[in-house]
Design an enzyme around this catalytic site. Structure first.
Site, PDB file in Angstrom:
ATOM      1  N   CYS A  96       1.185   3.597 -42.342  1.00 46.29           N
ATOM      2  CA  CYS A  96       2.546   3.233 -42.765  1.00 46.29           C
ATOM      3  C   CYS A  96       3.504   4.376 -42.449  1.00 46.29           C
ATOM      4  CB  CYS A  96       2.582   2.917 -44.260  1.00 46.29           C
ATOM      5  SG  CYS A  96       2.128   4.325 -45.286  1.00 46.29           S
ATOM      6  N   CYS A 114       2.803   7.863 -43.841  1.00 42.41           N
ATOM      7  CA  CYS A 114       1.853   8.700 -43.083  1.00 42.41           C
ATOM      8  C   CYS A 114       2.602   9.514 -42.029  1.00 42.41           C
ATOM      9  CB  CYS A 114       0.807   7.817 -42.396  1.00 42.41           C
ATOM     10  SG  CYS A 114      -0.228   6.869 -43.516  1.00 42.41           S
ATOM     11  N   CYS A 135      -7.139 -21.624 -15.468  1.00 41.61           N
ATOM     12  CA  CYS A 135      -6.089 -21.961 -16.431  1.00 41.61           C
ATOM     13  C   CYS A 135      -6.042 -20.909 -17.533  1.00 41.61           C
ATOM     14  CB  CYS A 135      -6.318 -23.343 -17.034  1.00 41.61           C
ATOM     15  SG  CYS A 135      -7.788 -23.432 -18.087  1.00 41.61           S
ATOM     16  N   CYS A 183      -9.183 -20.107 -19.476  1.00 42.75           N
ATOM     17  CA  CYS A 183     -10.120 -19.176 -18.822  1.00 42.75           C
ATOM     18  C   CYS A 183      -9.750 -17.732 -19.175  1.00 42.75           C
ATOM     19  CB  CYS A 183     -10.069 -19.349 -17.304  1.00 42.75           C
ATOM     20  SG  CYS A 183     -10.557 -20.976 -16.717  1.00 42.75           S
ATOM     21  N   ASP A 233      23.029  10.043 -25.212  1.00 42.36           N
ATOM     22  CA  ASP A 233      23.174  11.494 -25.253  1.00 42.36           C
ATOM     23  C   ASP A 233      24.380  11.840 -24.383  1.00 42.36           C
ATOM     24  OD1 ASP A 233      22.393  14.264 -25.608  1.00 42.36           O
ATOM     25  OD2 ASP A 233      21.789  14.195 -23.508  1.00 42.36           O
ATOM     26  N   ASP A 277      18.121  12.203 -21.302  1.00 42.30           N
ATOM     27  CA  ASP A 277      17.432  12.752 -20.127  1.00 42.30           C
ATOM     28  C   ASP A 277      16.730  14.078 -20.375  1.00 42.30           C
ATOM     29  OD1 ASP A 277      19.661  14.383 -20.411  1.00 42.30           O
ATOM     30  OD2 ASP A 277      19.864  14.685 -18.247  1.00 42.30           O
ATOM     31  N   ASP A 321      15.679  15.055 -26.123  1.00 40.73           N
ATOM     32  CA  ASP A 321      15.935  13.631 -26.377  1.00 40.73           C
ATOM     33  C   ASP A 321      14.634  12.862 -26.633  1.00 40.73           C
ATOM     34  OD1 ASP A 321      18.703  13.893 -25.931  1.00 40.73           O
ATOM     35  OD2 ASP A 321      18.423  13.726 -23.767  1.00 40.73           O
TER      36      ASP A 321
END
Length: 826
Positions: free
Chosen positions: A13, A16, A85, A88, A509, A708, A712
């Site tokens: 969760c 954590c 199909c 499969c 950014d 970039d 970031d």
């Protein structure tokens, strides 16, 4: 400082994730730590001189979580033969998924490939291949140098075989249909061989039909071998439906032929040979058209694979030697003449030319290359000759990475496909049950009319189409991701493609994203008694150790002014605030207002000038010498030409646009005003960018982050969709869901628009696939006849409808090939 992306296991969760973040941040030397619960990754930036990576891993392990090594799990793509199909594909998926050590498996019916993530210490590749074979399918060769060429040739062979089978089948089924139908057409008396008149020569008539249907069944033998095998293994597929339906028709017809031979002449009206023959012919036609259409969906990959040259000209002791591309080694000096393609990635060591990199970036204008510039495999040298040093070969080249990324994306599944997957898993057994119950019900309902009941039974089996369900999502994803790659937009998977169309807010950014990222010095203001050249010199000398774009701009400014760059005896980068250094005994502080306030340095007399510069869109950097304010060096970063147009396009799409930056509010506001930004998040420290994204998400927004840089990466990972500019760092690109190969921001609305159109296409396909089966099966079961005394559906028309349903889904997906990038300032 260094950065790492670690895989974390055991999180259940958000608590954590927060616990791990808190634990890692407590370690001395860690500047930032961000955990993405969805991707189970920890991004950490730390001082590798004072802290070892093992200490970080140990801290995570100590609180009860596992740090999984990147190399722990292997990933393989296995081409699969024999799938007919979606049922499969589902069956293969289950067979592989049962193996211990298999972490994840995704079988794509459209691409006919299985993508498997597994623990090589627990399960071997041979066991995975064995599971595929045991399920009744072929596990074709993988990891061969010529695998791509073999795959293309295999598919071409398959198409040729299908067309040949269809032609043979048609040659026999057309006269079979004519013989069966001509005597029944009363309005126009068609010419008919006298010796085959069913009333005068019923046995000859029946045997002729039998002999004509045998070759048709022969060319369609795979429907029976695969279909009945799947039925016996209690995993029926589309072939099972065809096999049971046509077998019932043929056996019933053979029974009536025996009846005719024993004198029951009226049994001639109960022959179904032509139904079986025409059904097989129509299914083969549909399969042929389907194979051709599926081939067209992967044209983007074929184009990319065909770009790389087969040979390279290597310089050995000054002599030119042409060698196969596979023999090129890192460090080789390669000569490329005008008109030739670059064979591998590397750096120019001599020569000057312009190179067409449109295959990588989608940018049509050639890029000038000189000594030290990078060159990429498969790009085209247009003008001058050049020599370059090979640095990345084989699977390491940018082209190979793009091909792998696109292949992975095309093989992935979008969440929207889950419903179709669940339905296709139960589809064939349900259809068999409906067909059987319908046949029995009509048999007793008509007082024992076996012919009527058999018509219903066969029609229900033949009209059902699991293929349309199986093809609805993957074909659209294949075309969509391929079209993105053609335009320099790399989408890493079906989930990213689907999520992108839900985005309500995009955070950009500033530096290097909205702006060019190459700022220049615009103003140098000094306090009393300080010379401009001295201030710029000491500031540049201090900034020489910094990697920040603003610092590099100041260094360039001093060099252009002819000032000597001095050596710093001490240097420290103060994250998000500035730098501290000692130059010729002078203590130099250079940074923002926050840094000056921390060190109790008065800004009196300079604040008004700083505000004015900020309002002009410039970034003022305070400089203090020996604890006293010495002046301001202002730097401006030019806004990219495409920024305003891109933001206008996003506004038209109803998307809110925000900008995040470490700049002060006034500078940020000035840039935002230039490009039309809605919301400004200024004075944000790098480690806090992901927190700002979280805040937006807590407001119920679906957030995309565009950036970039290394700083970031946490925000890219935290966002619902991370979009990395292609000119950025490897870490940023690894954290992102979508990678833009150019720095043109018009690619952001283009990516969102592509997502919207692809998801719209998928929904259309799913609507048609579900709608076709929901409407077609009840009609085949005789619903119209029951309610309105309407006509029964002839099994032949049911077969034609089934074949066309798959082709229609594929044709609709191929409409995405007409997608055009959004235009702004291009």
């Amino acid at each position: 400082m260094t950065s790492e992306m670690l895989n974390i296991r055991g999180m259940t969760c958000a608590a954590c994730a927060q616990r791990i973040e808190k634990t890692v941040r407590k370690l001395s030397g860690v500047s930032q730590a961000t955990v993405n619960l969805a991707s189970e990754k920890l991004f950490v930036e730390y001082d590798n001189e004072s802290l070892d990576l093992s200490a970080i891993k140990g801290a995570v392990t100590k609180i009860g979580y596992e740090v999984a090594e990147k190399s722990e799990n292997a990933r393989v793509t296995i081409p699969i033969g024999g799938m007919t199909c979606a049922a499969c594909a589902r069956r293969v998926e289950k067979a592989i998924g049962k193996l211990e050590g298999v972490e994840e498996t995704s079988v794509n019916f459209a691409t006919e490939k299985a993508m498997v993530t597994y623990d090589p210490q627990t399960v071997r590749l041979s066991a995975i291949r064995g599971a595929i074979e045991k399920a009744g399918y072929q596990a074709l060769e993988v990891n061969k140098a010529d695998a791509a060429d073999e795959d293309r040739e295999r598919k071409q062979r398959e198409i040729r075989t299908l067309w040949t089978k269809f032609i043979v089948s048609a040659v026999f089924s057309i006269p079979l249909l004519y013989i069966a139908m001509a005597p029944m057409i009363k309005i126009v008396r068609l010419p008919f061989p006298a010796g085959l008149d069913p009333m005068q020569f019923p046995l000859v008539y029946a045997l002729t039909e039998l002999f004509l249907v045998i070759p048709v069944i022969g060319v369609g033998y795979k429907f029976y071998t695969i279909g009945f095998k799947a039925l016996i293994q209690r995993s029926p597929n589309m072939d099972s439906l065809i096999a049971v339906g046509t077998t019932a028709a043929v056996l019933y017809s053979i029974y009536n032929t025996v009846q005719i031979a024993t004198g029951h002449v009226m049994a001639v009206d109960s022959l179904y040979f032509e139904t079986a023959g025409v059904i097989i012919t129509l299914i083969l036609l549909g399969k042929s058209l389907e194979a051709v259409s599926k081939g067209r969906t992967s044209e983007a990959i074929k184009k990319l694979m065909g770009l790389a040259p087969k040979t390279a000209t290597v310089l050995v002791d000054g002599a030119e030697k042409e060698i196969p591309i596979d023999e090129v080694e890192i460090g080789d000096i390669i000569l490329v003449k005008p008109g030739e393609k670059i064979p591998v990635d590397g750096s120019v060591i001599s020569g000057h030319t312009a190179i067409d990199e449109s295959m990588l970036t989608g940018e049509s204008m050639p890029v000038d290359k000189k000594e030290g510039d990078p060159v990429y495999a498969a790009s085209l040298n247009t003008t001058g000759a050049l020599q370059f040093k090979a640095e990345k070969i084989g699977s390491e080249t940018a082209l190979a990475q793009i091909i792998k990324l696109v292949e992975d994306a095309q093989g992935s599944k979008a969440p929207i496909a889950q419903l179709a997957d669940i339905v296709s898993g139960y589809f064939v057994p349900v259809v068999c049950t409906i067909a059987l119950l319908s046949g029995i019900a009509w048999y007793f309902g008509t007082g024992g009319d076996l012919k009527f009941a058999l018509t219903i039974f066969i029609s229900v089996l033949v009209i059902a189409c699991p293929c349309a369900l199986g093809l609805a999502t993957p074909t659209a994803i294949m075309v969509g991701t391929g079209k993105g790659a053609e335009n320099g937009i790399l989408i890493k998977g079906g989930e990213a493609l689907e999520t992108a169309h839900k985005i309500t807010t995009i955070v950009f950014d500033k530096t290097g994203t909205i702006t060019e990222g190459k700022p220049t010095v615009t103003d140098v203001l000094t306090a009393d008694g300080i010379l401009k050249d001295h201030l710029l010199q000491v500031c540049a000398s201090a900034e020489r150790g910094s990697e920040h774009p603003l610092g590099q701009a100041i260094v360039r400014g001093a060099e252009e002014a002819g000032l000597e760059i001095l050596t710093a005896s001490q240097f420290e980068s103060l994250t998000g605030r500035g730098i501290e250094a000692t130059i010729n005994g002078e203590e130099v502080l250079a940074g923002n207002r926050k840094l000056m306030e921390e060190r109790n340095i008065s800004l009196a007399g300079m604040e008004e000038s700083s505000d004015r510069l900020a309002e002009e869109g410039k970034t003022p950097m305070y400089v203090a010498l020996n604890g006293q304010l010495a002046g301001i060096v202002a730097v401006a970063d030019v806004v990219k030409e495409s920024s305003r147009a891109a933001i206008e396009s996003l506004h038209k799409m109803g998307i809110e646009v925000a900008m995040i930056t470490g700049d002060n509010k006034k500078t940020a506001a000035a840039i935002a005003k230039q490009v039309g930004i809605d919301r400004v998040l200024s004075e944000v420290l790098p480690q806090d960018k992901s927190s700002e994204v979280k805040k937006l998400q807590s407001e119920g927004k679906k957030v995309a982050m565009v950036g970039d840089g290394i700083n970031d990466a946490p925000a890219l990972a935290q966002a619902d969709i991370g979009i990395a500019i292609g000119s950025g760092t490897d870490v940023a690109m690894e954290s992102a869901d979508i990678v833009l190969m150019r720095s043109d921001l018009m690619d952001v609305p283009t990516a969102i628009d592509l997502s919207k159109q692809t998801i719209r296409n998928i929904k259309q396909n799913l609507f048609w696939a579900f709608g076709y089966n929901v409407i077609g099966i009840p009609i085949a079961a005789g619903l119209l006849h029951l309610l309105f005394n309407g006509p029964l559906l002839n099994p032949i028309f049911a077969a034609a409808a089934m074949s066309l349903s798959s082709v229609s889904v594929l044709t609709n997906a191929l409409r995405l090939k007409r997608f055009k990038p959004m235009t702004g300032t291009r």
